[in-house]
Design a protein around this motif. Structure first.
Motif: not given
Length: 336
Positions: A1-7, A9-24, A30-36
Motif C-alpha cells: 500500500m502506497i503511503r503519503i511518506a512514500d510520495v 520520499a519520491h518527490a524529495g519533500v517532507s510529509v508536511g509538504t505533500v499534505s499541503n499540496v493535498l489540502n492547501r 507551483p514547481a513543488t506542487r508539480q513534483r508532488v
C-alpha cells in the motif's frame, strides 16, 4: 500500500509538504506542487479522503446559502464559487433560503453540524445572529452579494446604489420623466439600494418616480404588475420603468406586450443583473450588469484564504461596480 511518506520520499519533500499540496495547494510553490503530483501519479497514491477529513476535523466541503437557487443570477454566482472549490477538491453544499430567516438559520445550523470548512452566504439580514455565532465558534463565514459595515468578516458585493443611478440616468437622458421603480420587498438591502440610487437621480432631474413594491422579484410578479400598468390610461401610466431584477423586467415585458403596449415607444424598460435571458428576450432587455460568476469566485477565494490562515487572515470588503448594457427595450427617445 502506497503511503503519503512514500510520495514525500519520491518527490524529495517532507510529509508536511505533500499534505499541503493535498489540502492547501496555494501554500506550495507551483514547481513543488508539480513534483508532488508527478510522484502521486507515478506511485499510484490514492489519498484517503475520510482520513484527511478526520485529521482536519472538517469535511472537505463548504456551504453556500442563497435566497433563490432558481434565479439565474444565483445560479451563475454558484458556478463561480464551485469553480474555486473544485480546484481545491472541495464540495459545495448548496441551500436556498427563499428569503426566510427561519429557514436560513436552520441551514446554518445544519452546515455547522456537518463540520464544513466554511460557509458562503447571502443572508436575509446582515446582522443575522448565526453569522456572528458561527465565526465565534470557528467556522469562517464570507458574505456574498451582501455588503457589510463589519470588519470581522469578508464580504463581496456590488454597488447597487450606483446601479440604480445608472438605470435612472439612462432613462432620463433618453427623455423620460414619468418613471416607476418595481421591486421588493424593500427590506432586501439590494432592492432598497437600487431604489435609493434611482430616487436620487430622478429627484435631481425633476422627474417623478412611482414606487411599486412587490412581494417577490419573479417573472410571475412582473407579469402581474405589467397587466396592472397596461390597464391604466396613458396619462396615468409611467413612460419608463426600472425593475429591481431581470426576472421582474422579463415578466413585465411579456405582459405589457401581450396587452398591446409598444416597448419602448409607449413604455421603456430597464432590468438589473443582465442574465443570459435578457439579451434573448423578444425585445432585447436593457439591464444593469453585475459580474455574477465573479462574485462567487472572489467570495470563495476569500473564504479559502481564511480557512487556510485562521487567526491571521485580513478581512476584506470587495465592492464591484455595475455596468449599464443598453438594448432595444429602453429605446433612444420616448414617444412623442
Amino acid at each position: 500500500m502506497i503511503r503519503i511518506a512514500d510520495v514525500a520520499a519520491h518527490a524529495g519533500v517532507s510529509v508536511g509538504t505533500v499534505s499541503n499540496v493535498l489540502n492547501r495547494p496555494d501554500a506550495v510553490a507551483p514547481a513543488t506542487r508539480q513534483r508532488v503530483h508527478a510522484a502521486i501519479t507515478y506511485l499510484g497514491y490514492v489519498p484517503n479522503e475520510a482520513a484527511r477529513s478526520l485529521a482536519a476535523g472538517r469535511r472537505r466541503a463548504i456551504g453556500l446559502i442563497v435566497p433563490d437557487v432558481t434565479n439565474p443570477f444565483f445560479a451563475d454566482l454558484t458556478r463561480g464559487a464551485e469553480q474555486v472549490a473544485d480546484q481545491r477538491d472541495v464540495v459545495v453544499m448548496l441551500y436556498s433560503s427563499g428569503e426566510s430567516g427561519e429557514l436560513e438559520a436552520r441551514y446554518f445550523d445544519r452546515l455547522e453540524s456537518q463540520r464544513v470548512q466554511g460557509i458562503l452566504a447571502s443572508p436575509v439580514h446582515e446582522a443575522a445572529p448565526a453569522v456572528t455565532d458561527l465565526a465565534r465558534r470557528g467556522t469562517p463565514v464570507t458574505l456574498v452579494d451582501r455588503g457589510s459595515s463589519r470588519r470581522d468578516l469578508c464580504c463581496v458585493s456590488v454597488d447597487d446604489h450606483a446601479g440604480g443611478r445608472l438605470a435612472a440616468e439612462h432613462l432620463i437622458a433618453t427623455g423620460h420623466r414619468r418613471l416607476a421603480f418595481i421591486g421588493g420587498p424593500l427590506s432586501i438591502p439590494q432592492v432598497a439600494a437600487r431604489l435609493a440610487g434611482a430616487h436620487a437621480v430622478s429627484a435631481a432631474a425633476g422627474a417623478t418616480l412611482e414606487v411599486i413594491e412587490t412581494e417577490t422579484v419573479s417573472v410571475v410578479t412582473g407579469r402581474g404588475v405589467g397587466a396592472s400598468l397596461a390597464g391604466r390610461s396613458a396619462p396615468a401610466r409611467p413612460d419608463a420603468v426600472f425593475c429591481a431584477n431581470d426576472l421582474l423586467a422579463l415578466g413585465l415585458l411579456q405582459a405589457v406586450s401581450g396587452h398591446g403596449l409598444r416597448v419602448p415607444a409607449e413604455l421603456a424598460i430597464v432590468g438589473y443583473d443582465d442574465i443570459d435571458h435578457a439579451a434573448a428576450a423578444a425585445v432585447p432587455l436593457t439591464s444593469v450588469r453585475q459580474p455574477r460568476a465573479e462574485l462567487g469566485r472572489v467570495a470563495a477565494e476569500l473564504l479559502f484564504e481564511e480557512i487556510a490562515e485562521p487567526g491571521q487572515h485580513r478581512h476584506r470588503q470587495v465592492v464591484f461596480q455595475p455596468e449599464l448594457v443598453v438594448r432595444q427595450s429602453s429605446g433612444s427617445t420616448p414617444a412623442a
